[in-house]
Each structure stands twice: as C-alpha cells, then as structure tokens.
Design an enzyme around this catalytic site. Structure first.
Site, mmCIF file in Angstrom:
data_model
loop_
_atom_site.group_PDB
_atom_site.id
_atom_site.type_symbol
_atom_site.label_atom_id
_atom_site.label_comp_id
_atom_site.label_asym_id
_atom_site.label_seq_id
_atom_site.Cartn_x
_atom_site.Cartn_y
_atom_site.Cartn_z
ATOM 1 N N ASP A 196 -2.542 12.154 -1.912
ATOM 2 C CA ASP A 196 -2.615 13.604 -2.076
ATOM 3 C C ASP A 196 -2.693 13.895 -3.579
ATOM 4 O O ASP A 196 -1.812 13.480 -4.334
ATOM 5 C CB ASP A 196 -1.362 14.242 -1.476
ATOM 6 C CG ASP A 196 -1.417 15.760 -1.464
ATOM 7 O OD1 ASP A 196 -2.120 16.347 -2.308
ATOM 8 O OD2 ASP A 196 -0.727 16.360 -0.617
ATOM 9 N N GLU A 251 0.869 -1.171 0.000
ATOM 10 C CA GLU A 251 0.000 0.000 0.000
ATOM 11 C C GLU A 251 0.907 1.223 0.000
ATOM 12 O O GLU A 251 1.643 1.461 0.964
ATOM 13 C CB GLU A 251 -0.953 0.044 1.195
ATOM 14 C CG GLU A 251 -1.894 1.239 1.094
ATOM 15 C CD GLU A 251 -2.781 1.470 2.309
ATOM 16 O OE1 GLU A 251 -3.625 2.380 2.252
ATOM 17 O OE2 GLU A 251 -2.614 0.767 3.328
ATOM 18 N N ASP A 297 -10.960 10.077 -4.224
ATOM 19 C CA ASP A 297 -12.168 10.892 -4.272
ATOM 20 C C ASP A 297 -12.009 12.030 -5.269
ATOM 21 O O ASP A 297 -12.965 12.745 -5.556
ATOM 22 C CB ASP A 297 -12.437 11.505 -2.894
ATOM 23 C CG ASP A 297 -11.307 12.437 -2.476
ATOM 24 O OD1 ASP A 297 -10.156 11.958 -2.355
ATOM 25 O OD2 ASP A 297 -11.549 13.650 -2.306
ATOM 26 N N ASP A 355 4.948 4.546 4.133
ATOM 27 C CA ASP A 355 4.685 5.959 4.405
ATOM 28 C C ASP A 355 5.888 6.511 5.149
ATOM 29 O O ASP A 355 6.678 5.742 5.708
ATOM 30 C CB ASP A 355 3.409 6.124 5.247
ATOM 31 C CG ASP A 355 2.710 7.455 5.011
ATOM 32 O OD1 ASP A 355 3.298 8.499 5.368
ATOM 33 O OD2 ASP A 355 1.593 7.459 4.480
#
Length: 221
Positions: free
Chosen positions: A121, A47, A157, A72
């Site tokens: 982002d 991920e 989104d 991350d």
C-alpha cells in the site's frame, strides 16, 4: 472462493504452515525458525505484506533449497497462499499472521537472508508516511533481521512510493543499489524470477510500468 472468512480462519488455525496468535509457536520462534519450524538450516526469505502469498509460494516452487515466510495480518488472504502450499506439498513455505509493525519481534538479529516487499500500500497521505513499508522505521526493522549482505527487494506500480523509497535510501548506509522504473524493459527482470502477482498482471495489462529496486543495508556491527 466460495468460503466465508470464518471458515478460512478456522482452516488456517489448524494448519502447520500458518503461525498466528493463539498458536504455541507464535512469539516463540525468534531465532528458531530453521530448527523448530522448518527442521533444516536453509536460508530464510521473507515476503512483507504477502497478501495472498503468490510471491511467497512462487519463490518456494523455484527454490526448494530455501525457506520462505509470507507475513500479513489478513487471515483470509493467508488462507489462499497456505492452501496453495498444502495442495502442492511445499514444505518450505510458512505464513506468519501478524502486524508488520511487530515483525522484528518474531525474528532474531541476522536470522533472515532476504526480504521482498511486493506491491505494498503506497500510503500516499502525509500523515501515513510512517506506515509506508519502506519508511526509515521499517528499514530499521529489516536491517536488524537481515544477516550481513542480506538483500531487500521492492516491486511497486506506484511512482511516488518508488521515489520516496529512493529518497529514504539516500540517508541510509547501503550498498549495491540497483533500480529501474520499467522492470520489464530492463535487464533486472531476472531478479524477480518470472513471478507475477494478480495485481501485477492487472497493472501490466493496463500499461502501467513496474518499478523495482534492490539493495543491501550496511550493518555497523
């Protein structure tokens, strides 16, 4: 969560399921994640930009036959996913704390079976195009790490990022592209395994449609 960032950093520094700069394993697992970290020969799923690791942990719960690595740079976010994995006894979860720009330094060619990019982002400014996680620069990294017929997934989104990604893919050799601008009104939602991130739940509550696509890069050699 009631803990300071420093306390969280100290906690993850002691955890076996977090690999970060300063660890003996950091930078030394390229091509060896299965044998030297997980101790099995199961498929590896990444991920990218995992945040709090909700998707990484969620997938690991559903698929104990696979290994999952959330990537991350934010240690306080990784602490959350790491904690969930420890509390649930999930041994098929790891977190790599590093900059996404260096991710291909940590995996050998063809070592990865699948990649998820969940709500990155969108980097809307033109000067940040190269920093978008679906830009050609990153696509090259993903293709290097993926095995033949490896799959890349994107959930977002953000319509401009989704459109941008489809434009990028037009110039790349790929196959089996499927996409939708409204995941939960489509027949593709089965691919996402019913896992919702905190942000995703918020977007859906606000009536924002979730965009999704998946494809397979075509490797030349």
């Amino acid at each position: 969560m009631g803990r300071s960032k420093l306390e969280k950093f100290a906690t993850i520094a002691e955890r076996d399921n977090v690999v970060q700069d300063g660890d003996e394993k950091y930078g030394n697992l390229k091509g060896k994640w299965r044998s030297e970290h997980f101790g099995n020969n199961n498929p590896i799923v990444l991920e990218i930009g995992c945040g709090r690791g909700e998707y990484t942990v969620g997938m690991a719960r559903l698929h104990p036959e696979k290994n999952f690595i959330g990537i991350d740079i934010k240690g306080n976010r990784i602490w959350k996913g790491s904690t969930m994995a420890v509390e649930e006894g999930l041994e098929n979860v790891a977190f790599l704390r590093t900059f996404i720009e260096t991710v291909s330094d940590h995996f050998a060619e063809g070592e990865v079976d699948e990649i998820w990019i969940t709500f990155p982002d969108p980097r809307p400014k033109d000067r940040d195009i190269k920093r978008r996680l679906t830009s050609p620069r990153f696509q090259e990294m993903y293709q290097y790490m993926l095995k033949r017929d490896g799959i890349i997934h994107l959930k977002t989104d953000n319509q401009p990022l989704f459109d941008y990604t489809l434009e990028v893919l037009q110039d790349r050799k790929i196959k089996h592209l499927v996409s939708t601008t409204d995941l939960y009104s489509s027949d593709l939602q089965e691919h996402t395994m019913g896992i919702y991130t905190t942000y995703e739940k918020r977007y859906l509550a606000e009536g924002i449609a979730i965009k999704y696509l998946q494809f397979k890069p075509v490797r030349e050699s």
